[in-house]
Design a protein around this motif. Sequence first.
Motif, short mmCIF file in Angstrom:
data_model
loop_
_atom_site.label_atom_id
_atom_site.label_comp_id
_atom_site.label_asym_id
_atom_site.label_seq_id
_atom_site.Cartn_x
_atom_site.Cartn_y
_atom_site.Cartn_z
N VAL A 761 0.84 -1.19 0.00
CA VAL A 761 0.00 0.00 0.00
C VAL A 761 0.88 1.25 0.00
CG1 VAL A 761 -1.75 1.31 1.26
CG2 VAL A 761 -1.87 -1.19 1.17
N GLY A 762 0.57 2.18 -0.87
CA GLY A 762 1.34 3.42 -0.95
C GLY A 762 0.48 4.56 -1.48
N ILE A 763 1.14 5.53 -2.09
CA ILE A 763 0.45 6.72 -2.61
C ILE A 763 0.56 6.72 -4.14
CG2 ILE A 763 0.34 9.22 -2.65
CD1 ILE A 763 -0.51 7.99 -0.01
N TYR A 764 -0.59 6.81 -4.80
CA TYR A 764 -0.66 6.81 -6.25
C TYR A 764 -1.33 8.11 -6.70
CZ TYR A 764 -1.68 5.02 -10.97
OH TYR A 764 -1.75 4.83 -12.33
N THR A 765 -0.68 8.84 -7.60
CA THR A 765 -1.21 10.12 -8.09
C THR A 765 -1.84 9.90 -9.46
OG1 THR A 765 0.49 11.35 -6.89
CG2 THR A 765 -0.65 12.49 -8.68
N SER A 766 -3.12 10.26 -9.57
CA SER A 766 -3.86 10.04 -10.81
C SER A 766 -5.10 10.92 -10.82
CB SER A 766 -4.27 8.56 -10.91
OG SER A 766 -5.27 8.27 -9.95
N PRO A 767 -5.81 10.96 -11.93
CA PRO A 767 -7.11 11.65 -11.92
C PRO A 767 -8.07 10.94 -10.98
CG PRO A 767 -6.32 11.30 -14.16
CD PRO A 767 -5.44 10.49 -13.27
N VAL A 768 -8.79 11.71 -10.18
CA VAL A 768 -9.76 11.14 -9.24
C VAL A 768 -11.02 11.98 -9.27
CG1 VAL A 768 -8.00 10.17 -7.71
CG2 VAL A 768 -8.84 12.50 -7.30
N ASN A 769 -12.12 11.37 -8.83
CA ASN A 769 -13.38 12.10 -8.71
C ASN A 769 -13.41 12.86 -7.39
OD1 ASN A 769 -14.40 9.31 -10.28
ND2 ASN A 769 -15.21 11.23 -11.08
N GLY A 770 -13.63 14.14 -7.49
CA GLY A 770 -13.73 14.97 -6.30
C GLY A 770 -15.01 15.77 -6.33
N SER A 771 -15.21 16.56 -5.30
CA SER A 771 -16.41 17.41 -5.25
C SER A 771 -16.27 18.54 -6.25
CB SER A 771 -16.59 17.97 -3.84
OG SER A 771 -15.45 18.72 -3.45
N GLY A 772 -17.40 19.06 -6.69
CA GLY A 772 -17.37 20.05 -7.76
C GLY A 772 -17.55 21.47 -7.26
N GLY A 773 -18.14 22.27 -8.10
CA GLY A 773 -18.39 23.68 -7.80
C GLY A 773 -19.61 24.09 -8.61
#
Length: 935
Positions: A761-773
């Motif tokens: 288990v580690g940290i992976y940087t990628s596009p993710v779904n987040g809250s909008g505006g």
Amino acid sequence: MNLFASKRSAGSVPARIRTAFPLSPVAAGCAVFIALASHAAYAQETTTDTPANTTNANTQAAAATGAANSGVQTVKVTGIRRGIEAAISVKKNNDSIVEAISAEDIGKLPDQSIAESISRLPGLTAQRDEHGNASVISIRGMSPAFSTGLLNGREQVSVGDNRNVEFDQYPGEMLSGVVVYKTPDAGLVGQGLSGTIDMQTVRPLDFNKRTVAFNYRREKSGLGMDSHGHGNRTTFSYIDQFANRQVGIAFGFSRLQGVSGNTTRFGSWGNGTTTYNGQTVNIPYTGMEAFTETYAQERNGLMGVIQYRPSRDFSSTVDLFYSKYDRDTRTHGIQLPLSDATNNAYDRPGQLINATLSGNTVTSGQFNNVRAVLRNDAVSFSDTSKSIGWNNKLKLNQDWTANLDLSFNSAERTGTNIETYGSGTGFDTVGFTAGSQAFTTRVNYADPASVRLTDPQGWGGADIQAGYVKFPHNYDKLGAVRFDLVRDLDNLWGVFSKIDFGANVTNRSKTRDYTENLLSIKGSTSPFATAAFPSGSGAALAGTSGISMLTFDPIANLNSVYDLKAKLHPDIYNKDWVVKEKVSTAFAKLNIDSQIGPMPVRGALGLQLVHTQQESTAFSVDENGGANENTRPTGNYTDGTSYNDVLPSLNLIGDLGHQQSLRLSLAKIMARPNLNDMRASSSFSFDQTRGQFTGDGGNPQLKPFRAKSIDLAYEKYWESKAYVSAALFYKKLDTYIVNAGRTFDFSPLLLPTSYQAPSNVGIYTSPVNGSGGNIKGVELAASMPFNLITRYLDGFGVVANVAQNSSKVSLPDTTNGGSGSMMLPGLSKRAASLTVYYEKNGFSARAAERYRSDFIGEVSTNTGDRELTYFQGDKVVDLQFGYEFQTGAMKGLSLLLEMNNVNDAPYMRYRKTKDNVIEDKRFGRTVMIGLNYKL
């Protein structure tokens, strides 16, 4: 089959128009809106009232054009006004809030591609490419990725890296109309979050006779620049009916050829500081580059329609579309690392000498120890788009109609991207003046004895890198099947007049692969081997630098001068991927025909149930393994997901009387992620300092962007001759996709040779779904011939619009050199267009301008990746004059003079602030003369 930007035809209004119209866009739009509205009472007295049209408003622009040809109108309207009226009719009668473009007249078109025509509509803007041509479209200040492109109602694929359609692939001459849906229609499959652009070809049985048209234009481009280009545009159209009008055919051919003059590009590497006489001083340039570019393009388009209608109960139509667009860019230039900190035997630190100071700021001076880089580069792309559709409609009985539609379309891009390097045989001393793009050198870079092909900066390290070549390839394909049933409901419950329900299934697959190679001097193994420039090399200026240099054709000399060595960096592996999507949509739409109190109301209530399955296959790269980057182990990785969306929509149009209407739209909308973001590509390593795995790449499990929207619009019409409108919209973005780090189990990516860590288990940087505006805006638009105001202005008219957008979406700044936050990509806070025209007795004239304020757009980097960048807003002014012979032996012949980009609008990209320029280009003006003939 040629387009005129009917309702918002052909221009834009910038914040301050110094060239053609000294108006601000907001002031212009408001002034026109108020002025036209103030004349409503007078115009109403001269116009017969008609109730709001209650016909189902999925009217196509092609049908509107056909109606204009059918001779139904009491007064025959042709040319500019005919195109405007046909498009106004589409807007007026549609259940959704739409904008429309319709054929101005067979064989006439003011724009090079449909992208330029679309960008003149209210709330729509185009991003120009590096050659000054409009390409991708933003709707209401949202990224081009949020809109969908359709052809005859069928979703289209893209030659680019993502899913947004590049509209410059579509010759406007091959289309009869475009409808831009700003609010959803449940019967329209493949809708975008910001809007949907439906391009349409003609229906030959909508025409009442054979129509043949020929169009030729000769252009001269780059006027106002040091050198000029030239080109030709040819179009042929044929429409006919046979077998007692049971069979109709339409055929169109369009050819665009052009070679630009030399355009220049200057870029600095930003300002900075250095040491001079023991003190720290500010310098205007740490380095610079100046290039000269020549661009050639050739686009061939074919359109064919076969329509069979043996009876009123059955029709079958086959649509064919083909476009091949070849583009070739040749660039030569010089790069000068002035304040270079490198220190080795080959390259030494640049030192400031002979400086002139103003305080502690250098205004002029010289740098020594400069190792120049001479570039001769080429980028060649060949794009091919193909589309076929077969539609069958059968009326089963008095109430029921069945429709079956089959389609397939594909888009393919192949290319060569090569850069070659050379340098002087020794170090140089370069002189500069702050604010100037001209430099002085001691070395004569146009002298074959003073320059060599080599690896100037030692970029290849132990490898040899006298150049670099990439061979990109994209292939995108989509097949679709749609079946639906329509039933008349005889105004069920006094509310619903018709129901349309059915299903649509699409299968899409996109493949992207890159081959990349280092170039070394042929037959040499030394990292710093050199070779003479090829025979036939000539001398030319490097941009605006004033420096003359040797130039040659890198593609023609690729195999004779260089050896190719495969480059297998992890970043290259991550450019190769396959993404697949299967989207199943069930839909139902109830047409509304009712009353709310005394007010007649029409519209549609709809629902779409969408099931999406997606997966991607790509490489995973272990960056810990291998002796060097070219031997790092890789594995194949496949991942995906599925999800469901329920998308209700409601469009209501209230008839206020006197041809006034109030529109309300409520909807839930979504847009699937960028294909590049959905790739399964990844690279990872074990970070000994942090004691965990880290990595980055795509995300095949991305869910879509989702939003709720509300639109409110007021519209006032004078038949189909004129209108004014005001619209408000608000979109609440429930989810938005951003690039961010997240906790991730690397187990599926690890290879047998990977580092054995206590935890995967580690940290992976990628596009993710987040809250909008949210994003919101206001749009004002008007179109009116002035003879509705006074007969003394008969022949004159105006089309104007202005849009103001704002957003509360705040994203991490991922632009080149960016930091902090940035605004929504694609958002121009202000967009406008203004067209003033005259048309009478065969004479016509048009002055138009389109404008958008600063925005963040996306470009392709020299590594083949996509990158966000800041763009300076632009305004483009066009003029057009024509005469059509209306009687005698020359009837049907018209002559044309057109001037595009009259104000020589610059193309400028920058880093965060405008004083930190990345690219600043001018294209000059273009003049075209032409003739149209219609039989």
